[in-house]
Scaffold this motif. Structure first.
Motif, PDB file in Angstrom:
ATOM      1  N   LYS A   4       0.841  -1.192   0.000  1.00  0.00           N
ATOM      2  CA  LYS A   4       0.000   0.000   0.000  1.00  0.00           C
ATOM      3  C   LYS A   4       0.871   1.234   0.000  1.00  0.00           C
ATOM      4  O   LYS A   4       2.079   1.173   0.103  1.00  0.00           O
ATOM      5  CB  LYS A   4      -0.907   0.014   1.235  1.00  0.00           C
ATOM      6  CG  LYS A   4      -0.118   0.110   2.542  1.00  0.00           C
ATOM      7  CD  LYS A   4      -1.048   0.110   3.715  1.00  0.00           C
ATOM      8  CE  LYS A   4      -0.279   0.237   5.024  1.00  0.00           C
ATOM      9  NZ  LYS A   4      -1.111   0.216   6.190  1.00  0.00           N
ATOM     10  N   SER A 425      -3.318  -0.812  11.957  1.00  0.00           N
ATOM     11  CA  SER A 425      -3.439  -0.842  10.500  1.00  0.00           C
ATOM     12  C   SER A 425      -4.462   0.174  10.004  1.00  0.00           C
ATOM     13  O   SER A 425      -4.216   0.910   9.050  1.00  0.00           O
ATOM     14  CB  SER A 425      -3.810  -2.243  10.023  1.00  0.00           C
ATOM     15  OG  SER A 425      -2.781  -3.157  10.326  1.00  0.00           O
ATOM     16  N   ASP A 429      -3.805   3.495   7.635  1.00  0.00           N
ATOM     17  CA  ASP A 429      -4.541   3.714   6.389  1.00  0.00           C
ATOM     18  C   ASP A 429      -5.218   5.080   6.359  1.00  0.00           C
ATOM     19  O   ASP A 429      -5.190   5.786   5.348  1.00  0.00           O
ATOM     20  CB  ASP A 429      -5.598   2.621   6.204  1.00  0.00           C
ATOM     21  CG  ASP A 429      -4.983   1.270   5.866  1.00  0.00           C
ATOM     22  OD1 ASP A 429      -3.803   1.235   5.455  1.00  0.00           O
ATOM     23  OD2 ASP A 429      -5.687   0.251   6.026  1.00  0.00           O
ATOM     24  N   ASP A 433      -3.874   8.592   4.297  1.00  0.00           N
ATOM     25  CA  ASP A 433      -4.707   8.652   3.105  1.00  0.00           C
ATOM     26  C   ASP A 433      -4.815  10.120   2.675  1.00  0.00           C
ATOM     27  O   ASP A 433      -5.345  10.946   3.419  1.00  0.00           O
ATOM     28  CB  ASP A 433      -6.095   8.096   3.417  1.00  0.00           C
ATOM     29  CG  ASP A 433      -7.038   8.155   2.222  1.00  0.00           C
ATOM     30  OD1 ASP A 433      -6.669   8.742   1.182  1.00  0.00           O
ATOM     31  OD2 ASP A 433      -8.157   7.626   2.337  1.00  0.00           O
TER      32      ASP A 433
END
Length: 547
Positions: A4, A425, A429, A433
């Motif tokens: 990612k 996690s 994220d 973002d």
């Protein structure tokens, strides 16, 4: 393994240069629950071990606690602390820099030309990958060119372009590469130390290296080679006998994924885990066992309260509001709340850390003035009772302490702070973002290394790691000017001005330049020879051994 857009410590990018530590509001990045299914710790040395406890012996396994699963086992795409820690054992760097001095690994030398437009890199002879294939200049040139390839989406690409023109990597012979610069770049060596060779014969036919399945069972060049990975449990590396630096002493290293601070500390005390980051609050308890060396050391890390100017409330777009929020806080109290003692964090005002060239803490600082905070909020039209959202990585003691302190202090100036706890996690994220607009605050940290040019990806308009969404055209121009300025004095003035402007714009609230604390099981030796290193714990794990 999920790839990612990574964060860090730790950003992240390679050692001594850049790590953006997404989930590391403090040292809680290894506050974990040890998995019951992970390989057991082998504390028995092999039969050929000597009897002198002061001498390195061969055999045994080391278990290191890590915060979460690695995001990617490829050093040129990793920027989170866990991935970089594992990659450091899997992939050997060209060289490292400590206190301004180079330690060569794959490379034997790096020599600039008289005009500083060509740097000649000489590799050591006889280098091999873990699968036995030769490691040569072809691998270095391949790695360099793939980073430059725009479709590969490498966050390192921008560092290899100077004045709109790319640096060129040219193979001279099997052990020699010339790097040709379009113009003088004082930051080039700091850029090159970020790049770790990956094997051409493995990746040359991969259209997207970051998403390649080859990263799931990596072929590296480091002291330890990939053995086994069980998501959410552990990852084990075995000794690489043909390591150019000499056969490592340990048979294996296991990285145990864990998420609960209390359970991880119990596993540490019982001997199930041998190495772990500690929160300052836990030092006394672990030290009292007498079984561990407690090693605090500076990582050149800034801990900060991030202001998300992209939030859907819109209020953090105003500089006056960001200054007001900063005035509402007391940095000294905040450090005490988060780190228990000023021994573990020095008050920070600049966005640059003290190990970075041209750093100065003599910049604008907005803190400890409640009346001023109220005045600025009123003038900016912020209504009393305005709700602001603070995302927190659950179990991270520093983040939790900071969030509670901020909630209390902002209440005193008429603002309501809603705390949103989530697992590590999910936190990573959301915090990183670029489109996230449903929160205002998070606690972050970064390690950027010795050259200030590296910081541009945090503060330039639209940059990948600009989590505060800060934008100032003058600062954008100064980053470009500083990267190309060859005169040391003039370059220093450029970066001083950047620090002054950004401090006044207050895109974040610098908290402290923090120390990392590592607990090391006394049954193991070689910690000094392995060199405690920012983000990855050990620079050269081949030197560790079981006594």
């Amino acid at each position: 393994m999920r790839s990612k857009r990574s964060l860090p410590v730790v950003i992240v990018l390679a050692l001594l240069t850049l790590v953006i530590s997404a989930c590391s509001g403090g040292n809680s990045n290894s506050n974990n629950t040890a998995s019951n299914n992970a390989p057991a710790n082998n504390t028995q040395a092999s039969d050929n071990a000597g009897t002198d406890a002061s001498q390195p012996k061969d055999g045994g396994s080391l278990i290191i606690a890590v915060a979460a699963d690695p995001t990617i086992l490829n050093p040129n795409y990793a920027s989170d602390r866990v991935s970089l820690t594992i990659d450091q054992a899997l992939y050997a760097p060209l060289f490292q820099i400590n206190n301004g001095k180079k330690t060569f690994y794959l490379a034997e030398s790096l020599t600039p030309s008289a005009d500083n437009l060509t740097y000649t890199l000489k590799l050591k002879s006889g280098l091999t990958w873990h699968d036995g294939e030769k490691l040569t200049a072809d691998d270095v040139v391949f790695t360099f060119n793939k980073i430059l390839e725009e479709k590969q989406n490498s966050f390192l690409r921008g560092n290899l372009i100077i004045g709109g023109k790319p640096i060129e990597a040219v193979k001279v012979d099997d052990t020699t590469v010339d790097f040709k610069l379009p113009s003088v770049s004082p930051a080039f060596e700091a850029t090159l130390v970020q790049i770790t060779p990956i094997p051409k014969h493995i990746f040359e036919n991969e259209a997207d290296i970051e998403k390649s399945t080859k990263n799931a069972a990596p072929i590296g060049s480091g002291a330890f080679k990939f053995k086994e990975y069980k998501t959410g449990e552990y990852l084990t590396l075995d000794r690489f006998d043909n390591y150019f630096g000499g056969k490592p002493h340990l048979d294996s290293i296991t990285y145990r994924v864990a998420k609960d601070a209390n359970a991880a500390n119990l596993a540490l005390q019982s001997g199930e885990i041998n190495v772990k980051y500690l929160d300052p609050q836990d030092v006394a308890t672990i030290d009292a066992t007498g079984n561990f060396e407690i090693k605090p050391y500076s990582e050149g890390r800034l801990s900060y309260l991030n202001f998300n100017a992209n939030s859907d409330t819109g209020i953090l777009k105003k500089k006056e509001v960001r200054q007001a929020l900063s005035y509402a806080l007391n940095r000294e109290e905040l450090i005490q709340a988060a780190y228990s003692s000023a021994d573990y964090a020095e008050q920070a005002h600049s966005i640059l850390t003290p190990d970075t060239l041209y750093q100065t803490n003599d910049v604008a600082s907005f803190d400890n003035d409640t009346a001023k905070a109220k005045d600025l909020l009123k003038a900016a039209g912020v209504k009393e009772g305005q709700k602001l959202r603070f995302i927190v990585s659950s179990g991270n003691k520093v983040q939790e302490s900071v969030s509670l302190y901020v909630q209390q202090k902002l209440k005193e100036v008429g603002l309501e702070v809603e705390l949103q706890n989530m697992d590590a996690s999910a936190f990573g994220d959301k915090a990183y973002d670029p489109k996230a607009a449903d929160f205002e605050f998070f606690v972050g940290g970064y390690i950027m290394g010795s050259d200030p040019d590296a910081y541009s990806i945090l503060y330039a308009t639209g940059a990948d790691y600009n989590t505060s969404h800060y934008s100032n055209a003058e600062v954008d121009g100064l980053w470009k000017q500083g990267a190309a300025e060859g005169d040391t004095a003039k370059r220093g003035e450029v970066y001083k001005k950047i620090q002054e402007i950004v401090a006044d714009d207050a895109p974040l609230f610098p908290i402290g330049y923090t120390k990392t604390i590592v607990a090391m099981d006394k049954r193991f030796g070689g910690i000094d020879e392995a060199v405690l290193k920012p983000v990855v714990i050990f620079e050269d794990p081949s030197k560790l051994y079981l006594k």
